[in-house]
Design a protein around this motif. Structure first.
Motif, PDB file in Angstrom:
ATOM      1  N   PHE A  98      10.486  -3.776  -4.007  1.00  0.00           N
ATOM      2  CA  PHE A  98       9.108  -4.002  -4.425  1.00  0.00           C
ATOM      3  C   PHE A  98       8.398  -4.944  -3.449  1.00  0.00           C
ATOM      4  CE2 PHE A  98       9.887  -3.022  -9.207  1.00  0.00           C
ATOM      5  CZ  PHE A  98       9.720  -1.663  -8.948  1.00  0.00           C
ATOM      6  N   ARG A  99       9.085  -5.985  -2.995  1.00  0.00           N
ATOM      7  CA  ARG A  99       8.450  -6.891  -2.033  1.00  0.00           C
ATOM      8  C   ARG A  99       8.191  -6.171  -0.715  1.00  0.00           C
ATOM      9  NH1 ARG A  99      10.375 -12.892  -0.126  1.00  0.00           N
ATOM     10  NH2 ARG A  99      12.379 -11.900   0.285  1.00  0.00           N
ATOM     11  N   TRP A 100       9.216  -5.444  -0.225  1.00  0.00           N
ATOM     12  CA  TRP A 100       9.060  -4.764   1.065  1.00  0.00           C
ATOM     13  C   TRP A 100       7.888  -3.788   1.032  1.00  0.00           C
ATOM     14  CZ3 TRP A 100      10.485  -5.010   6.015  1.00  0.00           C
ATOM     15  CH2 TRP A 100      10.281  -3.884   6.806  1.00  0.00           C
ATOM     16  N   TYR A 101       7.819  -2.983  -0.034  1.00  0.00           N
ATOM     17  CA  TYR A 101       6.755  -1.973  -0.071  1.00  0.00           C
ATOM     18  C   TYR A 101       5.416  -2.550  -0.487  1.00  0.00           C
ATOM     19  CZ  TYR A 101      10.004   1.556   1.316  1.00  0.00           C
ATOM     20  OH  TYR A 101      10.911   2.279   2.062  1.00  0.00           O
ATOM     21  N   SER A 102       5.406  -3.750  -1.062  1.00  0.00           N
ATOM     22  CA  SER A 102       4.116  -4.422  -1.248  1.00  0.00           C
ATOM     23  C   SER A 102       3.530  -4.788   0.114  1.00  0.00           C
ATOM     24  CB  SER A 102       4.286  -5.671  -2.116  1.00  0.00           C
ATOM     25  OG  SER A 102       4.903  -6.737  -1.406  1.00  0.00           O
ATOM     26  N   GLU A 103       4.401  -5.090   1.047  1.00  0.00           N
ATOM     27  CA  GLU A 103       3.952  -5.423   2.400  1.00  0.00           C
ATOM     28  C   GLU A 103       3.602  -4.168   3.201  1.00  0.00           C
ATOM     29  OE1 GLU A 103       7.433  -7.551   3.465  1.00  0.00           O
ATOM     30  OE2 GLU A 103       6.797  -9.422   2.510  1.00  0.00           O
ATOM     31  N   GLU A 104       4.388  -3.099   2.998  1.00  0.00           N
ATOM     32  CA  GLU A 104       4.106  -1.848   3.706  1.00  0.00           C
ATOM     33  C   GLU A 104       2.823  -1.189   3.204  1.00  0.00           C
ATOM     34  OE1 GLU A 104       5.903  -0.145   6.345  1.00  0.00           O
ATOM     35  OE2 GLU A 104       6.401  -2.268   6.466  1.00  0.00           O
ATOM     36  N   ALA A 105       2.485  -1.395   1.935  1.00  0.00           N
ATOM     37  CA  ALA A 105       1.317  -0.734   1.358  1.00  0.00           C
ATOM     38  C   ALA A 105       0.036  -1.075   2.099  1.00  0.00           C
ATOM     39  CB  ALA A 105       1.175  -1.110  -0.119  1.00  0.00           C
ATOM     40  N   VAL A 106      -0.044  -2.291   2.644  1.00  0.00           N
ATOM     41  CA  VAL A 106      -1.275  -2.717   3.317  1.00  0.00           C
ATOM     42  C   VAL A 106      -1.207  -2.507   4.826  1.00  0.00           C
ATOM     43  CG1 VAL A 106      -1.857  -4.373   1.532  1.00  0.00           C
ATOM     44  CG2 VAL A 106      -0.443  -5.105   3.457  1.00  0.00           C
ATOM     45  N   ARG A 107      -0.111  -1.943   5.304  1.00  0.00           N
ATOM     46  CA  ARG A 107      -0.005  -1.666   6.736  1.00  0.00           C
ATOM     47  C   ARG A 107      -0.371  -0.211   7.011  1.00  0.00           C
ATOM     48  NH1 ARG A 107       5.779  -4.654   6.900  1.00  0.00           N
ATOM     49  NH2 ARG A 107       5.037  -6.807   6.924  1.00  0.00           N
ATOM     50  N   ALA A 108      -1.525   0.181   6.499  1.00  0.00           N
ATOM     51  CA  ALA A 108      -1.966   1.556   6.701  1.00  0.00           C
ATOM     52  C   ALA A 108      -2.166   1.804   8.191  1.00  0.00           C
ATOM     53  CB  ALA A 108      -3.264   1.803   5.949  1.00  0.00           C
ATOM     54  N   ASP A 109      -1.566   2.860   8.674  1.00  0.00           N
ATOM     55  CA  ASP A 109      -1.701   3.151  10.092  1.00  0.00           C
ATOM     56  C   ASP A 109      -2.141   4.593  10.283  1.00  0.00           C
ATOM     57  OD1 ASP A 109       0.577   4.422   9.306  1.00  0.00           O
ATOM     58  OD2 ASP A 109       1.754   3.893  11.062  1.00  0.00           O
ATOM     59  N   GLY A 110      -2.609   4.874  11.449  1.00  0.00           N
ATOM     60  CA  GLY A 110      -3.062   6.207  11.825  1.00  0.00           C
ATOM     61  C   GLY A 110      -3.191   6.270  13.327  1.00  0.00           C
ATOM     62  N   GLU A 111      -3.828   7.328  13.796  1.00  0.00           N
ATOM     63  CA  GLU A 111      -3.997   7.496  15.229  1.00  0.00           C
ATOM     64  C   GLU A 111      -5.419   7.950  15.524  1.00  0.00           C
ATOM     65  OE1 GLU A 111      -0.961  10.183  16.642  1.00  0.00           O
ATOM     66  OE2 GLU A 111       0.479   9.387  15.188  1.00  0.00           O
ATOM     67  N   TYR A 112      -5.876   7.538  16.685  1.00  0.00           N
ATOM     68  CA  TYR A 112      -7.214   7.931  17.118  1.00  0.00           C
ATOM     69  C   TYR A 112      -7.187   8.104  18.622  1.00  0.00           C
ATOM     70  CZ  TYR A 112     -12.072   7.510  18.576  1.00  0.00           C
ATOM     71  OH  TYR A 112     -13.278   7.725  19.175  1.00  0.00           O
ATOM     72  N   GLY A 113      -7.797   9.146  19.085  1.00  0.00           N
ATOM     73  CA  GLY A 113      -7.842   9.337  20.536  1.00  0.00           C
ATOM     74  C   GLY A 113      -8.688  10.535  20.922  1.00  0.00           C
ATOM     75  N   GLY A 150       9.161   2.013  -5.380  1.00  0.00           N
ATOM     76  CA  GLY A 150       8.401   1.161  -4.469  1.00  0.00           C
ATOM     77  C   GLY A 150       7.591   1.944  -3.454  1.00  0.00           C
ATOM     78  N   PRO A 151       8.214   2.810  -2.650  1.00  0.00           N
ATOM     79  CA  PRO A 151       7.430   3.550  -1.656  1.00  0.00           C
ATOM     80  C   PRO A 151       6.481   4.563  -2.282  1.00  0.00           C
ATOM     81  CG  PRO A 151       9.714   4.303  -1.653  1.00  0.00           C
ATOM     82  CD  PRO A 151       9.655   3.059  -2.498  1.00  0.00           C
ATOM     83  N   ALA A 152       6.880   5.158  -3.413  1.00  0.00           N
ATOM     84  CA  ALA A 152       5.987   6.127  -4.052  1.00  0.00           C
ATOM     85  C   ALA A 152       4.681   5.460  -4.461  1.00  0.00           C
ATOM     86  CB  ALA A 152       6.680   6.744  -5.264  1.00  0.00           C
ATOM     87  N   LEU A 153       4.775   4.310  -5.122  1.00  0.00           N
ATOM     88  CA  LEU A 153       3.567   3.613  -5.560  1.00  0.00           C
ATOM     89  C   LEU A 153       2.792   3.054  -4.377  1.00  0.00           C
ATOM     90  CD1 LEU A 153       4.783   1.710  -8.760  1.00  0.00           C
ATOM     91  CD2 LEU A 153       3.901   4.047  -8.527  1.00  0.00           C
ATOM     92  N   ALA A 154       3.493   2.548  -3.373  1.00  0.00           N
ATOM     93  CA  ALA A 154       2.814   2.011  -2.191  1.00  0.00           C
ATOM     94  C   ALA A 154       2.016   3.087  -1.478  1.00  0.00           C
ATOM     95  CB  ALA A 154       3.842   1.386  -1.239  1.00  0.00           C
ATOM     96  N   ALA A 155       2.533   4.307  -1.462  1.00  0.00           N
ATOM     97  CA  ALA A 155       1.846   5.399  -0.776  1.00  0.00           C
ATOM     98  C   ALA A 155       0.651   5.914  -1.557  1.00  0.00           C
ATOM     99  CB  ALA A 155       2.826   6.544  -0.532  1.00  0.00           C
ATOM    100  N   GLY A 156       0.584   5.578  -2.847  1.00  0.00           N
ATOM    101  CA  GLY A 156      -0.510   6.069  -3.679  1.00  0.00           C
ATOM    102  C   GLY A 156      -0.120   7.231  -4.563  1.00  0.00           C
ATOM    103  N   GLY A 450      10.960   5.324   4.653  1.00  0.00           N
ATOM    104  CA  GLY A 450      10.939   5.595   3.226  1.00  0.00           C
ATOM    105  C   GLY A 450       9.538   5.826   2.700  1.00  0.00           C
ATOM    106  N   LEU A 451       8.557   5.122   3.246  1.00  0.00           N
ATOM    107  CA  LEU A 451       7.165   5.330   2.858  1.00  0.00           C
ATOM    108  C   LEU A 451       6.684   6.704   3.292  1.00  0.00           C
ATOM    109  CD1 LEU A 451       4.669   3.888   1.601  1.00  0.00           C
ATOM    110  CD2 LEU A 451       4.052   3.221   3.929  1.00  0.00           C
ATOM    111  N   ARG A 452       7.087   7.124   4.478  1.00  0.00           N
ATOM    112  CA  ARG A 452       6.671   8.417   5.011  1.00  0.00           C
ATOM    113  C   ARG A 452       7.118   9.575   4.115  1.00  0.00           C
ATOM    114  NH1 ARG A 452       3.562   6.021   7.567  1.00  0.00           N
ATOM    115  NH2 ARG A 452       3.564   5.583   9.812  1.00  0.00           N
TER     116      ARG A 452
END
Length: 466
Positions: A98-113, A150-156, A450-452
């Protein structure tokens, strides 16, 4: 909603005392479908919730699990049978997801180019896959739950969860903690049942369920994958293991014995990553065996709440299965080098046992033991040993103990497994990708990977010439 009065229940039993710990509702496919109704209705708002909102719920759940650590550990010990220390360690480990994925939840990443031709901009984003069906086992009722939730909820994602019928109380307690942490209704639905196949099949047939995550046997995993194929459902499988321990002739003997002891007897051997067989170089086989038996002899056996290190197997069926495996090995030439004394208790206790003179091709070597039995085998040729170990349909974990670290890593890299403990008897960590190869599973749990598992990739091609 279900009728609280007429819904049947089933008993949860303490495998150490055979006393009833509690009763839970025995829910069926109709309730399972209704749970999906609620999870699907909650998906829109939860998936659009700010990442910080989802993170705050998970962080609060982590804090509440630590607040309730002792109560949760006692609950785990009573319905699972594992020692209080093992149960306490599990609660802390489970909370870390729960702690790990609370931190991963706000590290939204993507790509742009820019596109190569310069005619468009490419924007890559990740979105939650949808309603996730989570099926958890009895051996780690807290950690296997939070590692998925944890990862399921973090991902939305929203989720429907089926805990093992042998250990449902821990999952219900965790669901209560998430509610206290602020998780909205419908985001997580728990279905307790003895009709596992019917409940999970109802989910697999529901078009709104877009993810299945299962931890359990390879046999059941194959069945679920066949069902997932019918609707092309995103699937993660953490299946059976047959972890070897390799001890080289230059290994630190004391460290190797301690590491093998942890790898084999943690949770009474009832872990998918548990050491299933121990291969010791012939040059040190005798001193290793003597030291290992002496260490096993110090493991106290009995009810967890009496302070024992090794508790019972989780059920009479599991006891019989392990007993049959040892008896077959002995009939085929193995010798019992050590077997612990059992307590005068009514539970499903099996003695911590060390076997020697075990044939490489015996069933107890090739099949997962899932109990406190350690077959010890000797080896001399490294290439031959690795060929033997890799000749398996399973490949979850392994352990290597060697004095030369470069050699240990070389051996580890040649093993066809997903995880290797190098000079240590543990491989699990929320920040690391947990999973196997071959028929030990698909996908990874823990870490960013795991989030992916709960996200789909979407890209936008925007008309935006340079």
């Amino acid at each position: 909603m279900i009728d609280q009065i007429t819904t049947p229940t089933f008993a949860v039993e303490d495998p150490a005392t055979l006393e009833v710990v509690g009763h839970v509702r025995d829910l069926g496919p109709a309730y399972a479908r209704a749970a999906v109704d609620r999870a699907a209705a909650a998906f829109s708002s939860w998936s659009r919730a700010a990442p910080r909102r989802r993170a705050d719920v998970l962080r609060r759940a982590y804090e509440l699990m630590l607040r309730d650590r002792d109560e949760l550990a006692t609950l785990i010990s009573r319905e699972n049978g594992k020692s209080v220390q093992d149960a306490t360690d599990e609660v802390v480990y489970a909370a870390e997801f729960f702690r790990w994925y609370s931190e991963e939840a706000v590290r939204a990443d993507g790509e742009y180019g820019n596109s190569p031709a310069g005619e468009a901009r490419t924007i890559v984003t990740r979105r939650p896959v949808g309603v996730a069906a989570l099926v958890t086992p009895w051996n780690f009722p807290a950690a296997m739950a939070t590692r998925k939730i944890g990862p399921a909820l973090a991902a939305g994602c929203t989720a429907v969860v089926k805990p093992a019928a042998l250990t449902p109380l821990t999952m219900l307690a965790i669901a209560g903690i998430l509610g206290e942490a602020g998780l909205p209704e419908g985001v997580l639905e728990v279905v307790t049942t003895r009709s596992s196949g019917a409940v999970v099949s109802a989910w697999m047939e529901d078009d709104r369920v877009r993810k299945i995550s299962f931890t359990g046997s390879t046999e059941v995993g194959r069945t679920l994958l066949r069902q997932a194929a019918d609707r092309i459902v995103n699937a993660s499988m953490e299946l059976g293991g047959n972890a070897p321990v390799i001890v080289t002739e230059d290994a630190d003997l004391a460290a190797a014995v301690e590491g093998a002891l942890v790898a084999k007897f943690r949770n009474g051997g009832q872990a998918c990553t548990a050491a299933n067989r121990v291969y010791v170089h012939a040059d040190i086989a005798r001193p290793f065996l003597d030291a290992f038996v002496a260490a096993v002899d110090k493991l106290t056996v009995g009810p967890a709440l009496d302070g024992a290190v090794i508790g019972p197997l989780v059920s009479a069926n599991e006891w019989q299965r392990v007993s049959d495996a040892v008896q077959l090995a002995v009939r085929n030439g193995a010798r019992v080098a050590y077997a612990a004394e059992l307590p005068a208790a009514p539970g499903h206790f099996y003695p911590p046992t060390v076997l020697v003179d075990v044939a490489r091709d015996s069933a107890i070597v090739s099949e997962e033991i899932f109990g406190p039995v350690a077959p010890i085998l000797e080896w001399t040729d490294e290439d031959d040993l690795l060929d033997h170990l890799n000749d398996s349909e399973l490949g979850l974990a392994a352990y290597v103990f060697a004095g030369d670290l470069a050699r240990a890593i070389r051996i580890a890299e040649r093993l066809e497994v997903g995880m290797v403990g190098v000079n240590r008897g543990m491989v699990s960590d929320p920040s690391a990708p947990f999973g196997g190869v071959k028929q030990s599973g698909l996908g990874r749990e823990g870490s960013r990977e795991g989030l992916r598992e709960y996200q789909e990739t979407q890209y936008l091609s925007v008309d935006w010439p340079t």
